[in-house]
Design a protein around this motif. Structure first.
Motif, PDB file in Angstrom:
ATOM      1  N   ARG A  59       1.269  -9.297  -8.080  1.00  0.00           N
ATOM      2  CA  ARG A  59       2.491  -9.387  -6.958  1.00  0.00           C
ATOM      3  C   ARG A  59       3.928  -9.293  -6.857  1.00  0.00           C
ATOM      4  NH1 ARG A  59       0.105  -8.517  -1.577  1.00  0.00           N
ATOM      5  NH2 ARG A  59      -2.220  -7.584  -1.705  1.00  0.00           N
ATOM      6  N   SER A 216       3.945  -6.008   1.260  1.00  0.00           N
ATOM      7  CA  SER A 216       3.184  -4.730   1.593  1.00  0.00           C
ATOM      8  C   SER A 216       3.295  -4.521  -0.073  1.00  0.00           C
ATOM      9  CB  SER A 216       3.485  -3.900   2.294  1.00  0.00           C
ATOM     10  OG  SER A 216       2.855  -3.099   1.720  1.00  0.00           O
ATOM     11  N   PRO A 217       2.582  -4.260  -1.296  1.00  0.00           N
ATOM     12  CA  PRO A 217       3.077  -4.152  -2.685  1.00  0.00           C
ATOM     13  C   PRO A 217       3.714  -2.699  -2.463  1.00  0.00           C
ATOM     14  CG  PRO A 217       0.965  -3.764  -2.136  1.00  0.00           C
ATOM     15  CD  PRO A 217       1.152  -5.134  -1.233  1.00  0.00           C
ATOM     16  N   GLY A 272      -2.105  -1.920   0.546  1.00  0.00           N
ATOM     17  CA  GLY A 272      -0.841  -1.196  -0.657  1.00  0.00           C
ATOM     18  C   GLY A 272      -1.029   0.880  -0.578  1.00  0.00           C
TER      19      GLY A 272
END
Length: 273
Positions: A59, A216-217, A272
């Protein structure tokens, strides 16, 4: 794979150390005392970044270094040796500068945030490396400089990253004088985000990384790309572009989940997507 290729690959692996835990990948320059950006070192860092690009477990990335120096810039011994070539080193110099430029751009365009953890001296291309990262946290013992002018070699490529972090007057001060600035001055210039006592450096960097890794990636990827793209645009174009990005971001499942979780007062579950 040939024996030579295997040797080069194995050497590159030894130049950096990697550790992944809780979504945080720590890439450590492990060739003290200089941790110089030799061709092999740049390849090793670049390889680590490229592998992390598509690794869903990563991440956030931290760039750190072993020893008293963060990075002494290009390997001057390597550069000097190349002058013995028939072209006086031109081909090697071109390769070195091109690979360095590619590495710095790989950091800026990487979908994962990159944090520099600077405990010691970052000079020339080492300073460029710090400036290319999204965030930089420095120890009170860290120092920074672009001293090429002192040896007849203006720090032209470090200048690119430097001028995108600090004001023109401050950048020119560093580039023209070659003088070393301390961590506090680097923070005032805008080169680093925070300056902390050496004993707390790792802790503070990890805290930043953990906070970012919890997001959130997808949102991080969208936001980082948009940040650097809009920075090069006119105000009108930047707003037009950012508005489009915002709409697409709102359509993402993670945005829907995040807003829903906020309204419902619960922790979001990022997918994601």
């Amino acid at each position: 794979m040939s024996n030579v290729a295997e040797f080069v690959e194995e050497r590159a692996r030894r130049l950096v150390e990697q550790d992944l835990a809780d979504g945080i990948l720590r890439v450590t320059l492990a060739n003290p005392p200089a941790n110089a950006l030799s061709v092999a070192m740049m390849a090793a860092i670049g390889s680590a970044l490229e592998t992390a690009r598509n690794d869903a477990l990563v991440r956030v990335i931290i760039l750190s270094a072993k020893g008293k120096l963060f990075c002494a810039g290009h390997d001057l011994k390597e550069i000097t040796a190349a002058r013995g070539d028939e072209d006086r080193g031109r081909a090697f110099f071109e390769r070195t500068m091109n690979e360095c430029a590619a590495l710095m751009q790989a950091i800026v365009t990487h979908p994962k945030p990159v944090i520099a953890e600077v405990a010691g001296l970052a000079t020339a291309a080492g300073c460029q490396l710090v400036a290319s990262c999204d965030l930089a946290i420095a120890s009170t013992e860290a120092t920074f400089c672009t001293p090429g002018v002192n040896i007849g070699l203006f720090c032209s490529t470090p200048m690119v990253a430097l001028t995108r972090n600090v004001s023109r007057k401050q950048a020119m001060e560093m580039l023209l004088t070659g003088e070393t600035i301390d961590a506090t001055t680097a923070r005032e210039f805008g080169l680093v985000n925070r300056v902390v006592p050496p004993e707390y450096l790792n802790q503070v960097v990890n805290k930043y990384a953990q906070a970012i890794a919890s997001k959130s990636p997808l949102t991080l990827r969208i936001g980082k790309e948009a940040f650097y793209r809009q920075a090069e645009m006119s105000l009108e174009d930047a707003y037009r572009y950012a508005a489009g990005v915002m709409v697409e971001n709102m359509m993402a499942r993670d945005a829907e989940e995040g807003i829903g979780a906020f309204v419902q007062k619960r922790k979001p579950e990022w997918k994601g997507e």
